[in-house]
Structures are given as C-alpha cells and as structure tokens.
Design a protein around this motif. Structure first.
Motif, PDB file in Angstrom:
ATOM      1  N   GLY A 555       0.788  -1.220   0.000  1.00 42.70           N
ATOM      2  CA  GLY A 555       0.000   0.000   0.000  1.00 42.70           C
ATOM      3  C   GLY A 555       0.817   1.264   0.000  1.00 42.70           C
ATOM      4  O   GLY A 555       0.281   2.355  -0.249  1.00 42.70           O
ATOM      5  N   ASP A 556       2.118   1.161   0.283  1.00 41.90           N
ATOM      6  CA  ASP A 556       2.972   2.349   0.244  1.00 41.90           C
ATOM      7  C   ASP A 556       3.114   2.848  -1.190  1.00 41.90           C
ATOM      8  O   ASP A 556       2.979   2.087  -2.157  1.00 41.90           O
ATOM      9  CB  ASP A 556       4.346   2.048   0.838  1.00 41.90           C
ATOM     10  N   LEU A 557       3.425   4.137  -1.324  1.00 39.55           N
ATOM     11  CA  LEU A 557       3.436   4.797  -2.618  1.00 39.55           C
ATOM     12  C   LEU A 557       4.849   4.931  -3.166  1.00 39.55           C
ATOM     13  O   LEU A 557       5.775   5.303  -2.431  1.00 39.55           O
ATOM     14  CB  LEU A 557       2.809   6.192  -2.500  1.00 39.55           C
ATOM     15  N   VAL A 558       5.019   4.614  -4.453  1.00 41.87           N
ATOM     16  CA  VAL A 558       6.285   4.817  -5.152  1.00 41.87           C
ATOM     17  C   VAL A 558       6.152   6.119  -5.937  1.00 41.87           C
ATOM     18  O   VAL A 558       5.303   6.224  -6.835  1.00 41.87           O
ATOM     19  CB  VAL A 558       6.602   3.649  -6.098  1.00 41.87           C
ATOM     20  N   CYS A 559       6.991   7.107  -5.598  1.00 42.27           N
ATOM     21  CA  CYS A 559       6.826   8.446  -6.171  1.00 42.27           C
ATOM     22  C   CYS A 559       8.122   8.951  -6.781  1.00 42.27           C
ATOM     23  O   CYS A 559       9.220   8.518  -6.413  1.00 42.27           O
ATOM     24  CB  CYS A 559       6.368   9.431  -5.096  1.00 42.27           C
ATOM     25  N   ILE A 560       7.961   9.890  -7.705  1.00 41.39           N
ATOM     26  CA  ILE A 560       9.097  10.572  -8.334  1.00 41.39           C
ATOM     27  C   ILE A 560       8.933  12.063  -8.077  1.00 41.39           C
ATOM     28  O   ILE A 560       7.844  12.620  -8.261  1.00 41.39           O
ATOM     29  CB  ILE A 560       9.127  10.322  -9.858  1.00 41.39           C
ATOM     30  N   PHE A 561      10.029  12.713  -7.636  1.00 41.88           N
ATOM     31  CA  PHE A 561      10.002  14.157  -7.421  1.00 41.88           C
ATOM     32  C   PHE A 561      11.049  14.828  -8.308  1.00 41.88           C
ATOM     33  O   PHE A 561      12.146  14.298  -8.503  1.00 41.88           O
ATOM     34  CB  PHE A 561      10.295  14.504  -5.959  1.00 41.88           C
ATOM     35  N   PRO A 562      10.738  15.991  -8.853  1.00 42.38           N
ATOM     36  CA  PRO A 562      11.722  16.711  -9.661  1.00 42.38           C
ATOM     37  C   PRO A 562      12.979  17.009  -8.855  1.00 42.38           C
ATOM     38  O   PRO A 562      12.901  17.401  -7.688  1.00 42.38           O
ATOM     39  CB  PRO A 562      10.995  18.018 -10.034  1.00 42.38           C
TER      40      PRO A 562
END
Length: 629
Positions: A555-562
């Motif tokens: 359920g954890d989120l895989v994210c990309i940040f600039p």
C-alpha cells in the motif's frame, strides 16, 4: 600573601571599564542595546594556595588586545569542580581545562591572552550562551592561534611527538616516497630506527588519534576556523596538520586507523573531516547536508549541541535563519528549520534518500534524527529517475520542497505517483545470501529456492511468482539485488544479455584458475550483500520490483520528485508521527492532495533512467501534491 590579597582588593574596587555596544569585529550593530559579549583572560600565575590566578577582560580593554589564542579541548564528561581564581573570585573549571592552563603557563609564561568557553561564556546563563554561540566563528577565526589540548601524555605519545618531524621528512623524501610507491611501502624501516621504536611511534600516534577531542562536535569547527592550530599533549606540542598527513598516508597499512568504532566515524574519517581545512577557501562554509551528517556522527554532551555545535562553519544564510535557544525544547524546531535549508541547497535531496534512520517522536518523518548513526547514501550517481520531469511552481525557486506548512514541520511537494507496493520480503534473521544462491543466480529456470531461506532466495521466489515473463524477471531481479552496480571496468553499464552472461559464467567450472573464479564469485557476492543490507525487497501492483526501506509495506506509494534522482517511498497517513492531524494545504485548485509520511529512497527497476515519463504518458498519470509530515 598580603601582597596578593592587596592586589585582589584593588582589582575588585577598580571601576568597570566602559562598555561598547557596536562592534564590527564581532558583528554587533552600533544600536545594540547590549555590549559586545567578547571576553578574554590572562594567566597571572599561581595563587598562594597553588590554584591558578586569572584576570578576565571585557569591554574596551578586551577589544584593544591585538593577539590572543583560542583554546580547543574536550570536556570529556567532566563536571567543573576544579578551583581557579578569576579576578580574585573562585571559579570552577573542569580538570581537563585546569591541566591545560597549567601547561600553557609553564610553556608560554604569564600575561598571554586566551579565550576559553568555560571562562569567557557563562555556563549558567542561557541568554549569554545564546548571544555567544553565533559569534564563535569570529572568536576562533580572529585568534592568532588555536591551541588544542589532547590531555596528559604517556610514554608512547611522547615517543610519537618526538619522532613526528622525522616521519614527515620521510614522507616528503622522494627516495623513500616515490610517486609510484604503494602507501604501505613508505614507512617500514625507512626511519632508520629499530623496529620496536617505530612500532612505539605508530602505537603512540594511534593513541593520540583516539583522544576524545577528535570525536566532539564543537572541536571540529574550532579547528577548521583556525589560522594556525597547535596541539598539546602533556609537555609536547606540534602542528596538527602533520598528524593529519601521516594518518592519511598510513591508513592503508595500519588497519586501526580505518576501522569503524561503535557505528560512528572511523578514526581516519574523523581526521579526514579535520583535514578538509587544506581544501577550503576562507571563510569556511559547509553545506547544511554535510553539517547535519557531521553533527550526527560526532559526539556532544547534550542534543542541543548537535544543533549548534557546527553553526560557525555553516553558511551566513543558515546562521541568520537559526535562532539559538537553550531554554525549553525549541532546538527541535531549529533542527527542522536547518533541514529545510538543507533541502533547498544543491544536492539537498541526500537528506531524504539516505538510508532510513530511527524515527524520533519530536521530528517529522522526513527530518534526520539527531541521534541516528552515520548514513550511507544510496548509490544514485548513475541514475536520474525523473528524467526530464519538470514541475514549475512560482512559490519557490527550489525543486524540492515547493513550500512548507505553516508550522514548518511539513513539506508540500509536487511530484508523480508512479505505483503502489504490493508484496514485501524482509531480511529478518536469515542470511542475505547463501552459497547455494550463487548457483541459483546462474540459471533463470531455477526458481524453487524456498529451502535456502536466505533473503535473496525468498526475494527471487516472490519476483518469479509475480512475473508473467520469467526470463525478463530474472534480468530485472539481477539488476535489483545488485542495485544495477555491476559495471564493466570502463564504467559502462552492461546490456541485459551481457549482464545475464556475466552471471552464467559464475556457474561454469574449469574456466579460469581457482583464484580467479573465487575472486569473481566473491566480487558479485560482495555487491549483493552490500546493496541488500538494511533493505527490503518488494514488488508493485504493475509488476515492478525494487529495494527500499525496511519498514516498507503493501500500500505504500512509489513516487518521483523533480530534482530527486531516485524514487522515494511514501505512506498515506491522516496523522503525523506525533499523532497530530495532517492538514492538507491546497496550493492548486482541483488537484488531489495526499497526506503522508516519508519512509526513504528506493531502487525501482524500470524507472531508474527516466522511464517514468513514458509511463506517465501511457497511463495518464497526473501531477500530485503531497503533504509530508
């Protein structure tokens, strides 16, 4: 006795010298309601009872002193219970400072001016400390010398100090130190002494470098700000730069110099931090990221010192933004504000993607813990997970964070939600890798490895069962567990076919010598064990796999940040670590805002080289706002 008492009487009756408010030398504005807090003292000699007699200067006479020495020493956990006389009144100092003052009196004589925190800064008045700490850089940078105290001497340290000049000559002698010689070849027998004498030198040097001074927070900035730094150990003294140079050369052949002690910096790393002085331009100004790392790795009497102990070697902007408060618990807020500054600096993302640190109830999830061990940065240098991803926002010139919450504890970030964690394998009590696993890694068809029980074997079972393409899963798994760090000698990243062949060769017998095969196997194994240590293996809802923080869960989120060159793992949350409700601040109407806590950086096979942009278009991902507490 009568003469001494008479002098003390007249000193006490003497009018206070006029104070000055404005002081360019110590950054005190002319309209300041309080005088400049700078003070000095001189050692007059011994009082009749044998204790040291000192005179404290402040105000105009203090500012007329052209040359003084600042004292750098470790309190060593001691309580100030040694008596000295300051302007005829009893004052208490630690045993280490009293011993240092006695050596200075004997070595340099009376009437030399000094600065020392125990005597020139009130140890009971917090308001005085709060005024003095931001000015420490002016005190040490303005001193003619910084005199360092390494404590009382021993026979071995005396031998070491007496031989340092000879060793330095050997280091710079091209006949004994040729350019192509290995570092470990420089010293043995080159000094012309008997082996047992040389052994005592290295043992004495190790003892000197084990002194408490090297491990403290405050002493690092005191040394780095010095025009000239002279160490004192008992009656011996010398140039500390020579010690730095010898240890740097000897660390390869004298293992104790490079060993890590109790999860803190190794001896060489402590000395190397001091050796940065040779590579710095004046004035000294470290990045907040490096300062926070040094503060976490070095020791201090209390947590508040971790916040302010390196303030003098931070940037002017950081010094202006961090208000020193010794009362209450406000220093936690200051530490958080310092971390905000670090995120805004170039490369500040390192604060985020360091290996997970133990959480602290007073800190938000994204902020480094004061008491956590030294971090090991993820191997992110060859990656650019966000590719050409750009998210512009007028609220800030920095890519991360775009804004902070009103209480300064939260980060408001715009990024890309790429995927969700589905299943997780953690190392637990099992080994990371067994010998049998090496055989498994040479053949993509061998996936029934449950009996091994190692972390790699259990991870491969999950990867294999979660994929519809076993051969593709095998290559992705090899890249994941090695963090894609299997490189050719010319630093070229191998293709999928080349990587597969590299692992297949591990299982071939009879090719190459036994030593070559052993080196090859151990090399691959070492990479896997290093990269998997302290991490969990996971798969995502769309079939990707990766290595992430140990506390990751479904359920954890895989994210990309600039601007952050590796994916990060977030967890949806309605409350922060302190149990307070996360307040979502709407920066842009109609955009979804997600409240979450921060877990750490991750390696996610398939989006480490900008592929997230293709997924963004293919799956119609939209920019998301995240409020991270």
């Amino acid at each position: 006795m009568l003469l001494w008492r008479t002098k003390r009487f007249f000193r006490r009756l003497k009018k206070q010298s006029p104070t000055i408010s404005g002081c360019d030398r110590h950054r005190i504005p002319s309209d300041s309601p309080q005088p400049c807090p700078f003070r000095l003292f001189k050692i007059n000699g011994h009082a009749p009872d044998g204790n040291l007699d000192l005179t404290l200067l402040k105000g105009e006479p203090c500012h007329k002193v052209k040359q003084y020495a600042a004292l750098s020493y470790a309190w060593e956990g001691q309580t100030p219970d040694c008596i000295v006389y300051r302007d005829g009144e009893q004052a208490l100092v630690t045993d280490s400072l009293q011993a240092f003052l006695a050596v200075l009196l004997e070595k340099y004589g009376p009437n030399k001016f000094y600065w020392a925190d125990q005597l020139c800064v009130s140890q009971v008045d917090s308001s005085d400390k709060e005024r003095q700490v931001p000015l420490m850089d002016t005190y040490f940078a303005g001193a003619q010398q910084v005199l360092i105290w390494w404590g009382v001497s021993t026979p071995r340290t005396d031998v070491c100090c007496d031989m340092i000049d000879d060793v330095i000559r050997v280091v710079h002698d091209p006949r004994t130190n040729p350019d192509d010689a290995a570092p470990e070849d420089y010293f043995p027998g080159a000094l012309g002494y008997a082996p047992e004498v040389e052994d005592r030198f290295w043992q004495g040097l190790y003892e000197l470098c084990s002194r408490e001074w090297w491990r403290r927070v405050w002493t690092l900035q005191e040394y780095l700000l010095a025009k000239q730094a002279i160490f004192h150990c008992g009656s011996r003294s010398g140039d500390i730069a020579q010690v730095n140079m010898i240890v740097a050369r000897k660390r390869y052949s004298y293992p104790p110099f490079g060993s890590v002690n109790n999860g803190t910096l190794s001896m060489f790393q402590n000395i190397f931090a001091c050796d940065l002085k040779r590579h710095l331009d004046s004035p000294v100004a470290f990045t907040v990221d490096l300062l926070m790392d040094l503060a976490r790795a070095r020791e201090s009497k209390q947590k508040i010192d971790k916040v302010f102990g390196l303030l003098s070697i931070s940037s002017a902007a950081a010094r202006a933004s961090l208000k020193v408060q010794y009362e209450g618990e406000e220093y936690w807020t200051t530490w958080i504000r310092w971390a905000h500054l670090g995120l805004q600096e170039k490369g500040g993302y390192r604060l985020l993607i360091s290996r997970p640190w133990p959480r602290h109830p007073r800190l938000p999830s994204w902020c480094p813990n004061l008491g956590s061990p030294i971090r090991k940065v993820f191997s992110i240098y060859q990656f650019r997970a966000d590719g050409r991803l750009e998210v512009k926002d007028e609220l800030s010139e920095y890519p991360f964070p775009l804004a902070v919450t009103f209480d300064e504890r939260g980060l408001i970030c715009k990024g890309l939600l790429v995927d969700t964690v589905k299943e997780v394998v953690r190392p637990g009590e099992s080994k990371i890798l067994n010998d049998l696993d090496i055989v498994m890694l040479t053949d993509s068809t061998r996936h029934e490895m449950r009996e091994s029980g190692s972390f790699v074997a259990r991870s491969w079972v999950l990867a294999h069962e979660s994929s519809d393409e076993p051969e593709r899963a095998w290559i992705d798994f090899l890249r994941t567990i090695t963090y894609d760090n299997i490189m050719y000698p010319d630093k070229i990243r191998p293709t999928d076919a080349e990587l597969g062949r590299s692992f297949l060769e591990l299982g071939k017998e009879g090719e190459g010598t036994q030593a070559e095969n052993l080196i090859k196997t151990r090399g691959i194994r070492a990479v896997i064990e290093v990269e998997c240590k302290g991490r969990a293996f996971f798969t995502t809802e769309t079939g990707m796999m990766g290595l992430g923080p140990l506390d990751i869960k479904a359920g954890d989120l895989v994210c990309i940040f600039p601007g952050v060159p590796t994916p990060v793992i977030l967890r949806r949350a309605s409350v922060d670590l302190q149990g307070n409700t996360i307040q979502l601040i709407q920066l842009e109407a109609g955009k979804e805002h997600i409240g979450c806590t921060f877990l750490g950086g991750a390696f996610v096979q398939g989006i480490m080289y900008g592929e997230a942009l293709e997924l963004r278009e293919e799956r119609g991902f939209q920019d998301q706002y995240f409020t991270i507490y």
